[in-house]
Design a protein around this motif. Structure first.
Motif, mmCIF file in Angstrom:
data_model
loop_
_atom_site.group_PDB
_atom_site.id
_atom_site.type_symbol
_atom_site.label_atom_id
_atom_site.label_comp_id
_atom_site.label_asym_id
_atom_site.label_seq_id
_atom_site.Cartn_x
_atom_site.Cartn_y
_atom_site.Cartn_z
ATOM 1 N N GLU A 65 0.834 -1.205 0.000
ATOM 2 C CA GLU A 65 0.000 0.000 0.000
ATOM 3 C C GLU A 65 0.864 1.249 0.000
ATOM 4 O O GLU A 65 0.602 2.205 -0.726
ATOM 5 C CB GLU A 65 -0.948 0.010 1.199
ATOM 6 C CG GLU A 65 -1.822 1.257 1.296
ATOM 7 C CD GLU A 65 -2.746 1.442 0.101
ATOM 8 O OE1 GLU A 65 -3.072 2.606 -0.199
ATOM 9 O OE2 GLU A 65 -3.134 0.433 -0.538
ATOM 10 N N LEU A 66 1.915 1.252 0.810
ATOM 11 C CA LEU A 66 2.820 2.386 0.859
ATOM 12 C C LEU A 66 3.478 2.615 -0.500
ATOM 13 O O LEU A 66 3.602 3.751 -0.954
ATOM 14 C CB LEU A 66 3.880 2.163 1.929
ATOM 15 C CG LEU A 66 4.872 3.287 2.164
ATOM 16 C CD1 LEU A 66 4.149 4.561 2.591
ATOM 17 C CD2 LEU A 66 5.886 2.878 3.214
ATOM 18 N N GLU A 67 3.864 1.543 -1.175
ATOM 19 C CA GLU A 67 4.476 1.674 -2.499
ATOM 20 C C GLU A 67 3.488 2.264 -3.503
ATOM 21 O O GLU A 67 3.849 3.136 -4.296
ATOM 22 C CB GLU A 67 4.981 0.323 -2.997
ATOM 23 C CG GLU A 67 5.694 0.416 -4.326
ATOM 24 C CD GLU A 67 6.254 -0.907 -4.808
ATOM 25 O OE1 GLU A 67 6.984 -0.884 -5.810
ATOM 26 O OE2 GLU A 67 5.970 -1.949 -4.201
ATOM 27 N N ARG A 68 2.224 1.835 -3.461
ATOM 28 C CA ARG A 68 1.203 2.395 -4.357
ATOM 29 C C ARG A 68 1.043 3.891 -4.117
ATOM 30 O O ARG A 68 0.966 4.686 -5.054
ATOM 31 C CB ARG A 68 -0.134 1.675 -4.172
ATOM 32 C CG ARG A 68 -0.221 0.339 -4.886
ATOM 33 C CD ARG A 68 -1.653 -0.182 -4.917
ATOM 34 N NE ARG A 68 -2.160 -0.528 -3.592
ATOM 35 C CZ ARG A 68 -1.957 -1.703 -2.995
ATOM 36 N NH1 ARG A 68 -1.272 -2.639 -3.609
ATOM 37 N NH2 ARG A 68 -2.454 -1.943 -1.809
ATOM 38 N N GLU A 69 0.989 4.285 -2.846
ATOM 39 C CA GLU A 69 0.850 5.702 -2.516
ATOM 40 C C GLU A 69 2.055 6.491 -3.014
ATOM 41 O O GLU A 69 1.902 7.590 -3.548
ATOM 42 C CB GLU A 69 0.705 5.874 -1.004
ATOM 43 C CG GLU A 69 -0.617 5.382 -0.458
ATOM 44 C CD GLU A 69 -0.691 5.509 1.052
ATOM 45 O OE1 GLU A 69 0.066 6.314 1.647
ATOM 46 O OE2 GLU A 69 -1.506 4.784 1.657
ATOM 47 N N PHE A 70 3.258 5.941 -2.841
ATOM 48 C CA PHE A 70 4.460 6.630 -3.295
ATOM 49 C C PHE A 70 4.458 6.783 -4.806
ATOM 50 O O PHE A 70 4.771 7.857 -5.330
ATOM 51 C CB PHE A 70 5.718 5.882 -2.847
ATOM 52 C CG PHE A 70 6.966 6.439 -3.462
ATOM 53 C CD1 PHE A 70 7.484 7.648 -3.033
ATOM 54 C CD2 PHE A 70 7.610 5.774 -4.489
ATOM 55 C CE1 PHE A 70 8.629 8.179 -3.613
ATOM 56 C CE2 PHE A 70 8.746 6.293 -5.077
ATOM 57 C CZ PHE A 70 9.262 7.503 -4.635
ATOM 58 N N LEU A 71 4.107 5.725 -5.528
ATOM 59 C CA LEU A 71 4.100 5.800 -6.987
ATOM 60 C C LEU A 71 3.066 6.807 -7.482
ATOM 61 O O LEU A 71 3.314 7.529 -8.447
ATOM 62 C CB LEU A 71 3.862 4.419 -7.589
ATOM 63 C CG LEU A 71 5.009 3.422 -7.393
ATOM 64 C CD1 LEU A 71 4.615 2.037 -7.903
ATOM 65 C CD2 LEU A 71 6.287 3.912 -8.047
ATOM 66 N N ALA A 72 1.917 6.880 -6.816
ATOM 67 C CA ALA A 72 0.906 7.868 -7.186
ATOM 68 C C ALA A 72 1.429 9.280 -6.930
ATOM 69 O O ALA A 72 1.279 10.172 -7.763
ATOM 70 C CB ALA A 72 -0.385 7.625 -6.405
ATOM 71 N N PHE A 73 2.067 9.494 -5.796
ATOM 72 C CA PHE A 73 2.655 10.796 -5.481
ATOM 73 C C PHE A 73 3.724 11.158 -6.502
ATOM 74 O O PHE A 73 3.766 12.280 -7.003
ATOM 75 C CB PHE A 73 3.256 10.766 -4.072
ATOM 76 C CG PHE A 73 4.086 11.974 -3.754
ATOM 77 C CD1 PHE A 73 3.478 13.166 -3.393
ATOM 78 C CD2 PHE A 73 5.466 11.915 -3.821
ATOM 79 C CE1 PHE A 73 4.240 14.291 -3.103
ATOM 80 C CE2 PHE A 73 6.240 13.033 -3.532
ATOM 81 C CZ PHE A 73 5.621 14.222 -3.172
ATOM 82 N N LYS A 74 4.577 10.203 -6.808
ATOM 83 C CA LYS A 74 5.658 10.441 -7.774
ATOM 84 C C LYS A 74 5.086 10.818 -9.140
ATOM 85 O O LYS A 74 5.591 11.737 -9.798
ATOM 86 C CB LYS A 74 6.522 9.189 -7.879
ATOM 87 C CG LYS A 74 7.743 9.351 -8.740
ATOM 88 C CD LYS A 74 8.567 8.074 -8.725
ATOM 89 C CE LYS A 74 9.655 8.145 -9.767
ATOM 90 N NZ LYS A 74 10.406 6.905 -9.869
ATOM 91 N N ALA A 75 4.023 10.137 -9.551
ATOM 92 C CA ALA A 75 3.398 10.434 -10.851
ATOM 93 C C ALA A 75 2.832 11.851 -10.855
ATOM 94 O O ALA A 75 2.909 12.542 -11.864
ATOM 95 C CB ALA A 75 2.310 9.414 -11.152
ATOM 96 N N GLU A 76 2.294 12.294 -9.742
ATOM 97 C CA GLU A 76 1.752 13.657 -9.650
ATOM 98 C C GLU A 76 2.861 14.710 -9.755
ATOM 99 O O GLU A 76 2.609 15.811 -10.223
ATOM 100 C CB GLU A 76 1.019 13.849 -8.312
ATOM 101 C CG GLU A 76 -0.269 13.082 -8.208
ATOM 102 C CD GLU A 76 -0.885 13.186 -6.825
ATOM 103 O OE1 GLU A 76 -0.345 13.954 -5.962
ATOM 104 O OE2 GLU A 76 -1.901 12.541 -6.582
ATOM 105 N N GLN A 77 4.054 14.364 -9.311
ATOM 106 C CA GLN A 77 5.169 15.309 -9.293
ATOM 107 C C GLN A 77 5.858 15.443 -10.652
ATOM 108 O O GLN A 77 6.524 16.440 -10.916
ATOM 109 C CB GLN A 77 6.211 14.895 -8.256
ATOM 110 C CG GLN A 77 5.672 14.783 -6.852
ATOM 111 C CD GLN A 77 5.008 16.064 -6.377
ATOM 112 O OE1 GLN A 77 5.579 17.147 -6.497
ATOM 113 N NE2 GLN A 77 3.805 15.959 -5.857
ATOM 114 N N GLU A 78 5.699 14.443 -11.502
ATOM 115 C CA GLU A 78 6.355 14.475 -12.807
ATOM 116 C C GLU A 78 5.649 15.467 -13.729
ATOM 117 O O GLU A 78 4.415 15.522 -13.757
ATOM 118 C CB GLU A 78 6.356 13.092 -13.440
ATOM 119 C CG GLU A 78 7.234 12.097 -12.698
ATOM 120 C CD GLU A 78 7.182 10.710 -13.284
ATOM 121 O OE1 GLU A 78 6.413 10.466 -14.238
ATOM 122 O OE2 GLU A 78 7.911 9.846 -12.780
#
Length: 82
Positions: A65-78
């Motif tokens: 779950e933490l990895e999914r949240e991080f990847l979503a955050f990272k995608a928003e930052q790109e």
């Protein structure tokens, strides 16, 4: 790093080595055997190899779950690609 209690009672205790100016040179484990003056102090904090493996499994299971949240955050930052 954790203090690891081996089947024969030996404790693997983490140690860090730093340079004179405080920079980390490396991390390693040293063996502390029963009868060593520091043995009882480290024994209280030790985990068996099995207990350590169980903790790692729980962390990995909880990381999805933490990895999914991080990847979503990272995608928003790109920046958007056009």
């Amino acid at each position: 790093m954790y203090v690891i209690r081996l089947a024969d009672g030996t404790l693997r205790v983490p140690r860090s080595l730093a340079s004179e100016d405080g920079r980390l040179i490396g991390n390693a484990y040293v063996d502390v055997e029963p009868g060593d003056p520091d043995y009882d102090r480290w024994l209280k904090e030790s985990l068996t190899e099995e207990e350590l493996a169980e903790r790692r499994e729980r962390w990995q299971e909880g990381d999805e779950e933490l990895e999914r949240e991080f990847l979503a955050f990272k995608a928003e930052q790109e920046p958007e690609r056009g």
